[in-house]
Structure formats: structure tokens, C-alpha cells
Design a protein around this motif. Sequence first.
Motif, PDB file in Angstrom:
ATOM      1  N   ARG A 179     -37.537  19.067 -27.900  1.00  0.00           N
ATOM      2  CA  ARG A 179     -37.786  19.732 -26.607  1.00  0.00           C
ATOM      3  C   ARG A 179     -37.910  21.237 -26.777  1.00  0.00           C
ATOM      4  NH1 ARG A 179     -40.074  21.144 -22.494  1.00  0.00           N
ATOM      5  NH2 ARG A 179     -38.958  21.586 -20.594  1.00  0.00           N
ATOM      6  N   ARG A 180     -37.058  21.806 -27.624  1.00  0.00           N
ATOM      7  CA  ARG A 180     -37.082  23.260 -27.814  1.00  0.00           C
ATOM      8  C   ARG A 180     -38.229  23.711 -28.704  1.00  0.00           C
ATOM      9  NH1 ARG A 180     -30.666  24.743 -28.048  1.00  0.00           N
ATOM     10  NH2 ARG A 180     -30.288  24.139 -25.880  1.00  0.00           N
ATOM     11  N   GLY A 181     -38.805  22.740 -29.439  1.00  0.00           N
ATOM     12  CA  GLY A 181     -39.994  23.018 -30.246  1.00  0.00           C
ATOM     13  C   GLY A 181     -39.702  23.821 -31.457  1.00  0.00           C
ATOM     14  N   VAL A 190     -41.572  14.791 -26.449  1.00  0.00           N
ATOM     15  CA  VAL A 190     -40.377  15.086 -25.649  1.00  0.00           C
ATOM     16  C   VAL A 190     -40.065  13.920 -24.719  1.00  0.00           C
ATOM     17  CG1 VAL A 190     -39.415  16.582 -23.849  1.00  0.00           C
ATOM     18  CG2 VAL A 190     -40.639  17.579 -25.792  1.00  0.00           C
ATOM     19  N   VAL A 239     -33.262  17.113 -28.345  1.00  0.00           N
ATOM     20  CA  VAL A 239     -33.085  18.507 -27.949  1.00  0.00           C
ATOM     21  C   VAL A 239     -33.947  19.415 -28.836  1.00  0.00           C
ATOM     22  CG1 VAL A 239     -31.427  20.414 -27.825  1.00  0.00           C
ATOM     23  CG2 VAL A 239     -30.795  18.157 -26.959  1.00  0.00           C
ATOM     24  N   VAL A 240     -33.943  19.156 -30.131  1.00  0.00           N
ATOM     25  CA  VAL A 240     -34.741  19.961 -31.066  1.00  0.00           C
ATOM     26  C   VAL A 240     -36.231  19.816 -30.755  1.00  0.00           C
ATOM     27  CG1 VAL A 240     -35.439  20.197 -33.492  1.00  0.00           C
ATOM     28  CG2 VAL A 240     -33.016  19.964 -32.903  1.00  0.00           C
TER      29      VAL A 240
END
Length: 146
Positions: free
Chosen positions: A144-146, A96, A141-142
Motif C-alpha cells: 500500500r505504501r509503495g 493493494v 501495508v508495504v
Amino acid sequence: MAAFFPLILVLIAGIGLAIQPPTNAALAKASGSVVLAALTSFLIGTVVLAVAWAAIDRTSPAALKGAPGWAWLGGFYGAGFVAVLAYAAPRLGISVALTAAIASQLVAALIVDHFGLFGVRVEPVTIGKVIGVALVIAGAVVVRRG
């Protein structure tokens, strides 16, 4: 092969950048200080560069007197990057932290290239470049959201 050599070096350097935050974070955890960890990292880097300069380069430091004032800020940016990543990596995760850093670097790079800032060759922003950077941001973003 000569055309690929710079790319190979950049890929190897990228691996180093990916493992630098956790190594600096380990120094910060051991010492209790992100600033000391960053300072230690820079001191080791300075020694390595001094040895390399003495062994292969030896350009006179007097050659730097013609550099513009803003050119002296590179170490400031580097120190900030190293310290911030040593702080952020254990809190956000390496993937991240690095995808966010890379996304911001690419946006800044598009601006620098487009306007030819800091003496670089003008490279206009194109729709392909914007899409590429948008995909990296979407990837950040992807991740970070996992």
C-alpha cells in the motif's frame, strides 16, 4: 503428482482471481455500473458452471435440500467480493486491493479453522500461523505504501 494437483488448481484459480477485478472494472467503466459488471460476471460464471454440471456432474439439485441455511449465503459473499473488487481495484490498484483482501481472508480463515466453524475440521491457531498472517498483513501495508 496427485497430491500436487489440488495445489496446482488453486494456483491457477489464484491467477484468475488476480485478473478478475480489472476485467470486471473494465465492464463497470464501460457500463457505468459496478453492479451490472458484477451481475454480468456472475451470469457468465453461471453459464460456464451450468455447462460443466451438465457435461460432467449432473448431481440432482434435490441433493441441496439437506444443506444448512447458512450454506446458501456463499453466492451473497461472492457477489459482494466481486462487486467491491470491481469498485476498489481501479481506485487502489490490483496489488493493494488483493493484498488487503487476502490479509482479511487469512485472519477470517484462522478464526474459522480454530473454532471449526461452518463444519470445517478444527485446526488450532499456532504461533507459526499467526506469524505467517502477520507477515502477509505487513506485506499488504508495504504494498500500500509503495
